[in-house]
Design an enzyme around this catalytic site. Structure first.
Site, mmCIF file in Angstrom:
data_model
loop_
_atom_site.group_PDB
_atom_site.id
_atom_site.type_symbol
_atom_site.label_atom_id
_atom_site.label_comp_id
_atom_site.label_asym_id
_atom_site.label_seq_id
_atom_site.Cartn_x
_atom_site.Cartn_y
_atom_site.Cartn_z
ATOM 1 N N ASP A 177 0.725 -1.362 -0.166
ATOM 2 C CA ASP A 177 -0.098 0.468 0.073
ATOM 3 C C ASP A 177 0.977 1.463 0.155
ATOM 4 O OD1 ASP A 177 -2.145 -1.559 -0.397
ATOM 5 O OD2 ASP A 177 -2.902 -1.181 1.588
ATOM 6 N N ALA A 178 2.072 1.432 0.789
ATOM 7 C CA ALA A 178 2.944 2.361 0.872
ATOM 8 C C ALA A 178 2.896 2.832 -0.883
ATOM 9 C CB ALA A 178 3.784 2.475 1.521
ATOM 10 N N LEU B 115 -35.914 -9.482 -16.416
ATOM 11 C CA LEU B 115 -35.828 -10.622 -17.401
ATOM 12 C C LEU B 115 -36.862 -10.958 -16.667
ATOM 13 C CD1 LEU B 115 -31.982 -11.851 -16.138
ATOM 14 C CD2 LEU B 115 -33.079 -11.520 -18.167
ATOM 15 N N GLU C 211 -24.562 -17.393 -13.497
ATOM 16 C CA GLU C 211 -24.223 -16.179 -12.955
ATOM 17 C C GLU C 211 -25.101 -16.434 -11.456
ATOM 18 O OE1 GLU C 211 -23.036 -13.005 -14.841
ATOM 19 O OE2 GLU C 211 -23.902 -13.402 -16.188
ATOM 20 N N LYS D 38 -27.362 -14.223 -9.207
ATOM 21 C CA LYS D 38 -28.120 -12.698 -9.291
ATOM 22 C C LYS D 38 -27.706 -11.962 -8.517
ATOM 23 C CE LYS D 38 -33.052 -10.494 -10.670
ATOM 24 N NZ LYS D 38 -32.911 -9.933 -9.377
ATOM 25 N N ARG E 181 -30.185 2.280 -14.839
ATOM 26 C CA ARG E 181 -31.186 1.109 -15.906
ATOM 27 C C ARG E 181 -32.542 2.137 -15.578
ATOM 28 N NH1 ARG E 181 -35.386 -1.557 -15.494
ATOM 29 N NH2 ARG E 181 -36.255 -2.681 -16.350
ATOM 30 N N LYS F 8 -35.029 -17.040 -9.084
ATOM 31 C CA LYS F 8 -34.926 -16.809 -7.994
ATOM 32 C C LYS F 8 -34.725 -17.352 -6.395
ATOM 33 C CE LYS F 8 -35.149 -12.407 -7.349
ATOM 34 N NZ LYS F 8 -36.821 -11.345 -7.667
#
Length: 794
Positions: free
Chosen positions: A35-36, A85, A126, A128, A149, A326
């Site tokens: 990080d430095a 969808l 994949e 959701k 969207r 779902k």
């Protein structure tokens, strides 16, 4: 070459390096510099851009922090509509979707086999993500616009905000990308990021967010991009919109191209064939849903062949070639019937919501946690309210929101009881003690406690249930119901009483017979030789979990040292702060706990692996750190170091503090610090305490004058291992213990930083990820052989 030309070349170099580091850190999880070093490069770029403002570009990493606030968002019209969808809520819905796809493709599909089975369609799968859909427009590889969207046709221009997302490339990597490329994906917030954000909101007195999706949406739609930049947002792309140029011919191929150009895609992306494998994917990720680092609300299946997608086309506002399967709803509305109060192991009196039963995520929920009365106040909760309940995975259901417009006229406030509902003792609100530089500040805590301690049967039962639990003494057959029975009939009033139970006492109890009584006594007897770490954890010291118990056992090495340790000495151990140190010291100083500890040892409990102070803590202190630990007001680390250089011993320091003339000419402290030093050691109690701390450091071998000892390097020190699947020769916990004993850290997920993965039968996505990253993978046989080899060298 002019200075400006030289600066322009260096600026281009720095931007390229910083974008590469960002990609490795935020997308690949493979940081290439400390990080430095990143900060040094970033500051150099900032300085050059400040000197040559004409060279500042919207694609510069320095612009991710956000510019001036907007008055309002502009509108963006999507060239290719961002459609929603269709949803599948049951297996039958998915099977029907697959049937419609096959029927729609008809003769385009290859013929089925000789046994009459139809051809199967390849699907891209994949998770959701539960976030906000956005569009990113790249022209010639440069990010020129970000949009929400919206209604699918028109969205809002959020370009300034999406530029602040660390894993969104401001310029695409590599080559071969189309001149115009619209990338579509989801902006979301991880569970850890959401919790950290809400903690900051509460600390600032602001209202916390209800869930990660709301937090992500609210963060992305800030008119001030600096606010968006401060939020832990991430982007994951799932497809494309407007494209001028050629892309791969498959959905998976397109996503892999996007990944190659520096855009993040889902690590759970998978290609399957047919509806059966789609359902397998859905079940697998559903089982792992609660362990994922982010919230998901289902799985998206897309026909993989882009030509097939074009053939299937669209209907109304959704594509025919994709569907969202779902998960059962994780939030529902119900009525709060009452609030009852439970008493826990530490006496905490916790409110629990009693609900009108409702189905949430496939489970009937009638109770939900309310955490504490501060949470009740934050929610504005009243008995009779309609509330939103959330349940994710195996997490205990929570009340997340009150629907105020449905509050009945007869709603009643929630009142904390004045007396314990179990024993009748007084219920008091805890006081938080903040200790800093020699003073203590009291404030009201969030927890109410029963003051009855172990005279309260609820606390006694919970303490013993914890003592015998699997990760503590692991007494098989001694479940919650039996513990409650033993306490109720008066056979057990402390953990030590378990070790004097007799056969004739047990065999007459309800539910016991000859064999069960003998089995329980045998299990108790076999638990008499716990490791020191397990025993410490079993004692149930407030704020001491398994890791802290392991640290205490490893560092101090013996129960007697842990029992005697002063808070100042405990804070020399890593990750032990002042509050935890005081909890540990107070526990062992309490008379009742001393008596129980003595009884446990008298009744045959023999602690294993006790020994010397660990070598890394031998002579680990300095006089400067001792001065700092004494918390003398106005003397910080630098002042402590200067005093240590001046005095070289505690006694010399005390003498200096009382020598007005010598102290007044000591110019390395200001007058306020010198006066504070005088005042501190003018107190006999402070002098005594300082000498006690030094004496204990010397007795433990931690004093700066103590002999140093060589630290034997553990063979797996610094390595991270992951266990997955089922192990047959030992449990996962046993394997974890053996790896930790050899110095390894055992993690729950696979990343590029993982050193090795042990995969037993049933290993799933972790094994897939390890294979994808090219990590070493051992089966159980090879793992056991490696353990034997390493242990033989110890």
């Amino acid at each position: 070459m002019t200075d400006a030309q030289t600066a322009a070349i260096r600026i281009r170099q720095l931007r390229s390096q910083l974008e590469e580091h960002n990609h490795r850190y935020y997308v690949l999880d493979e940081p290439s510099v400390p990080d430095a070093e990143y900060d040094r490069l970033f500051r150099e770029l900032q300085a050059l851009e400040a000197e040559y403002p004409q060279l500042i570009s919207a694609q510069s990493p320095t612009q991710r922090v956000g510019g001036a606030a907007l008055a309002a968002f502009g509108e963006v019209r999507h060239e290719v509509p961002m459609l929603s969808l269709g949803n599948a809520f049951a297996e039958e819905d998915l099977l029907n979707f697959d049937r419609r796809v096959r029927e729609g493709l008809g003769e385009l599909l290859p013929a089925g086999d000789l046994f009459g089975a139809g051809a199967e369609v390849e699907y891209c799968c994949e998770p959701k993500l539960d976030g906000l859909a956005v569009s990113l427009l790249y022209r010639d590889g440069l990010l020129v616009r970000g949009a929400t969207r919206g209604d699918g046709t028109t969205g809002e221009d959020i370009s300034s905000n999406v530029r602040t997302l660390r894993n969104v490339p401001l310029q695409l990597q590599g080559s071969g990308y189309p001149p115009v490329l619209e990338v579509r994906g989801e902006v979301f917030m991880s569970k850890a990021g959401f919790e950290a954000l809400n903690a900051r909101q509460l600390a600032a007195g602001a209202k916390p967010f209800a869930n990660p999706r709301n937090a992500a949406a609210g963060s992305l739609r800030q008119l001030d991009p600096k606010i968006t930049a401060s939020r832990p947002l991430q982007f994951c792309c799932y497809g494309v919109g407007q494209v001028e140029g050629e892309l791969a011919a498959t959905q998976v191929g397109v996503l892999q191209q996007l990944k190659g150009w520096g855009l993040p895609i889902s690590g759970e992306l998978k290609l399957v064939r047919g509806a059966g494998q789609c359902l397998d994917y859905y079940r697998d990720i559903g089982a792992r849903r609660s362990t994922l680092a982010y919230e998901i609300d289902g799985v998206v299946f897309k026909v993989n062949d882009i030509g097939y997608q074009r053939e299937l086309g669209f209907r109304a506002r959704e594509p025919r070639w994709a569907i969202a399967h779902k998960f059962p709803a994780s939030e529902e509305l119900t009525e709060l019937l009452d609030v009852e109060f439970q008493v826990g192991r530490t006496g905490a009196v916790t409110p629990v919501a009693r609900l009108k039963p409702v189905q949430v995520a496939g489970v009937t929920v009638s109770n939900a946690t309310l955490h504490n009365m501060d949470e009740v106040a934050r929610l504005g909760l009243m008995i009779g309210d309609t509330v939103i309940i959330r349940r994710a995975g195996d997490v205990i259901p929570q009340v997340v929101q009150v629907v105020l417009e449905r509050r009945p006229a007869a709603a009643r406030p929630v009142q904390i009881p004045e007396h314990c509902p179990v024993c009748g003792s007084a219920v008091e609100r805890t006081q938080l003690v903040k200790r800093s530089k020699g003073k203590e500040t009291l404030s009201a805590g969030a927890v109410y406690r029963c003051v009855g301690r172990l005279s309260c049967q609820a606390q006694l039962k919970q303490a013993i249930i914890h003592f015998v639990s699997r990760r503590a003494l692991d007494i098989e057959g001694l479940g919650d119901k039996i513990v409650e029975q033993l306490v109720d009939v008066g056979l057990v009033s402390s953990p030590a009483d378990l070790f004097i139970l007799r056969y004739e006492q047990l065999v007459v109890l309800e539910g016991f017979a000859d064999l069960s009584a003998r089995n329980l006594l045998a299990a108790i007897d076999s638990s008499r030789t716990p490791t020191l770490a397990r025993f410490i954890y079993a004692l149930g010291i407030p704020d001491v979990g398994e890791e802290t118990a392991k640290l205490l056992a490893r560092a101090l090495g013996a129960m007697e040292r842990i029992r005697q340790a002063l808070p100042e000495v405990l804070t020399w151990l890593p990750d032990v702060g002042a509050e935890v140190a005081h909890e540990i010291h107070s526990f062992f100083a309490e008379e009742h706990n001393q008596k129980v500890l003595a009884q446990l040892l008298e009744r045959g409990v023999e602690l294993q692996d006790e020994g010397d102070l660990h070598a890394e803590f031998a002579a680990c202190t300095t006089l400067a750190t001792l001065i700092d630990k004494l918390q003398i007001p106005f003397i910080a680390v630098t002042g402590a170091e200067k005093l240590a250089d001046k005095t070289a011993s505690l006694e010399a320091l005390i003498a200096l503090s009382q020598d007005w003339l010598a102290l007044s000419v000591f110019k390395n402290l200001n007058e306020k610090a010198r006066q504070s030093l005088r005042d501190f050691f003018a107190s006999p109690a402070n002098c005594l305490r300082a000498r006690q701390v030094e004496e204990q450091l010397r007795a433990f071998g931690m004093h700066w004058e103590s002999p140093r000892r060589a630290v034997a390097g553990l063979p797996l020190a610094g390595q991270t291992w992951v266990l997955t699947g089922t192990l047959e020769a030992m449990s996962r916990d046993q394997a974890k213990q053996q790896l930790e004993a050899l110095g390894a850290k055992v993690a729950g997920s696979v990343s590029a930083k993982t050193h090795c993965v042990v995969a037993g039968p049933g290993a799933g996505s972790k094994l897939d990820k390890a294979t994808e990253l090219g990590l070493p993978v051992l089966d159980e046989t090879a793992f056991l052989q490696r353990l034997q080899l390493l242990q033989a060298k110890e």
